[in-house]
Design an enzyme around this catalytic site. Structure first.
Site, short mmCIF file in Angstrom:
data_model
loop_
_atom_site.label_atom_id
_atom_site.label_comp_id
_atom_site.label_asym_id
_atom_site.label_seq_id
_atom_site.Cartn_x
_atom_site.Cartn_y
_atom_site.Cartn_z
N ASP A 202 8.91 -1.16 -1.24
CA ASP A 202 9.68 -0.80 -2.29
C ASP A 202 11.13 -1.23 -2.18
O ASP A 202 11.33 -1.74 -1.07
CB ASP A 202 9.62 0.64 -2.96
CG ASP A 202 9.70 0.64 -4.43
OD1 ASP A 202 10.47 0.04 -5.01
OD2 ASP A 202 8.69 1.50 -5.00
N GLY A 226 12.01 -4.50 -0.26
CA GLY A 226 11.74 -5.81 -0.57
C GLY A 226 11.32 -5.86 -1.80
O GLY A 226 11.27 -4.83 -2.60
N ASP A 227 10.66 -6.92 -2.42
CA ASP A 227 10.52 -7.38 -3.84
C ASP A 227 9.04 -7.93 -3.79
O ASP A 227 8.78 -8.81 -3.26
CB ASP A 227 11.59 -8.28 -4.56
CG ASP A 227 11.18 -8.26 -5.97
OD1 ASP A 227 10.13 -8.03 -6.34
OD2 ASP A 227 11.96 -8.95 -6.52
N HIS A 245 1.07 -1.97 -14.75
CA HIS A 245 1.32 -1.60 -16.28
C HIS A 245 2.52 -1.67 -16.50
O HIS A 245 3.05 -1.94 -17.75
CB HIS A 245 0.77 -0.21 -16.27
CG HIS A 245 1.74 1.16 -15.89
ND1 HIS A 245 1.54 2.28 -16.41
CD2 HIS A 245 2.63 1.07 -14.96
CE1 HIS A 245 2.41 2.77 -15.73
NE2 HIS A 245 3.10 2.27 -15.00
#
Length: 335
Positions: A202, A226-227, A245
């Site tokens: 995260d 991180g992404d 979602h």
């Protein structure tokens, strides 16, 4: 004989003012009423002194909440905690204090008020009202970050036991929790499977509040700032809980493709989301979908909609497991 016209009329009257219940919950949380009732019942005069509230107004608030099962007023006019009210305490097991405060913040109220413009425009109301997507807004206003993360964790925590009980988690290899927030699911999985190691992926600011030190075995887990739109670390088992979602179909495909590229041979992914069933029966996913519509570009999805996303990302769904909670477990392997 039932008067359906009268029933319909009464239903609309009741539901049209339903927004007052979360407003009352927020007031009770901010006044810390539940904390002051943790040891013993109290009358309104005592509570008013302890909370700094106006006595008659406080009694009206608590009478309303008691009519919903949140607090209970006895024959002597004293108010008691109920199981629902207990969840408003900050230190209660499975506390919902942060969750209530989060979803009743001004930004969420204003976004809900913008539902019509969202439906007309096809754009999230939050973005139209605040001039930027919600995650960009949070990045520019870090003072909102701790409540957002704590609130999300509060809403997530109630389903973690169902997830652990409902799925055969591996007892070896490396589990990568993609967008796992504070790590509640990873922590529970590591506790349940002593041979498993884990990576929590995260953003760095989110990871700063992670729960994994509670495990007491620091050699079994790693934080990975991180992404997930850029890359995902290598692993043997991937969990993606309440992430897809938030995003549109193309973005979901990108996240899943990054997982597939990083997977070790034989790895699988477990997506945990609400799966909207067919028909007109109430389902929490349908309610949550309206929240997504006002806040984010994503949505809650049916099983068929998930199947299309997984197929585009190069996965094949192997099973969909409902749980007693609000979420389902979607297992997939590379096609």
């Amino acid at each position: 004989m039932t008067n359906t016209s009268e029933d319909a009329y009464r239903h609309i009257i009741t539901e049209s003012v339903a927004f007052l219940y979360p407003a009352a919950l927020r007031a009770a949380v901010l006044l810390e009423v539940a904390e002051h009732l943790a040891d013993e019942p109290r009358d309104v005069a005592e509570l008013a002194k302890l909370t700094g509230a106006n006595g008659p107004y406080l009694r009206r608030l608590l009478r309303f909440l008691a009519s919903h099962g949140t607090f209970l007023e006895d024959e002597d006019g004293r108010f008691h905690l109920t199981p629902q009210a207990d969840l408003l305490r900050a230190d209660a097991p499975r506390s919902m204090r942060a969750g209530v405060l989060l979803v009743t913040e001004d930004g969420w109220w204003q976004s809900a008020a913008g539902l019509t413009e969202a439906v007309r425009s096809g754009e999230p109301a939050f973005e139209r009202r605040f001039g930027q997507p919600i995650f960009a807004y949070l990045a520019e206003h870090p003072e909102h970050g701790p409540l957002f993360n704590a609130g999300m964790a509060a809403y997530s925590a109630g389903d973690i036991g169902y997830i652990i009980d409902g799925y055969d988690f591996p007892n070896d290899g490396v589990m990568v929790d993609v967008g796992g927030g504070r790590g509640g699911l990873l922590l529970a999985a590591l506790r349940a499977r002593p041979g498993l190691c884990g990576i929590l992926l995260d953003h760095e600011k989110v990871l700063a509040g992670n729960l994994l030190p509670e495990l007491g075995a620091d050699d079994r887990w790693t934080l990975h700032p991180g992404d997930f739109f850029s890359s995902v670390p290598a692993g043997d088992f991937y969990t993606v809980k309440n992430v897809l979602h938030d995003w549109d179909d193309d973005q979901c495909v990108q996240i899943l493709e990054n997982c597939r590229r990083a997977m070790n041979p034989g790895a699988r992914v477990l997506v945990v989301e609400a799966v909207i069933p067919p028909g007109n029966d109430p389902h929490f996913g349908k309610t949550l979908d309206i929240m997504m519509l006002t806040l984010l570009p994503g949505q809650e999805r049916t099983q068929l909609e998930f199947e299309r996303i997984f197929e585009r990302a190069g996965f094949r769904i192997t099973q969909v497991i409902p749980t007693p909670g609000n979420l389902s477990l979607i297992e997939a392997v590379p096609a």
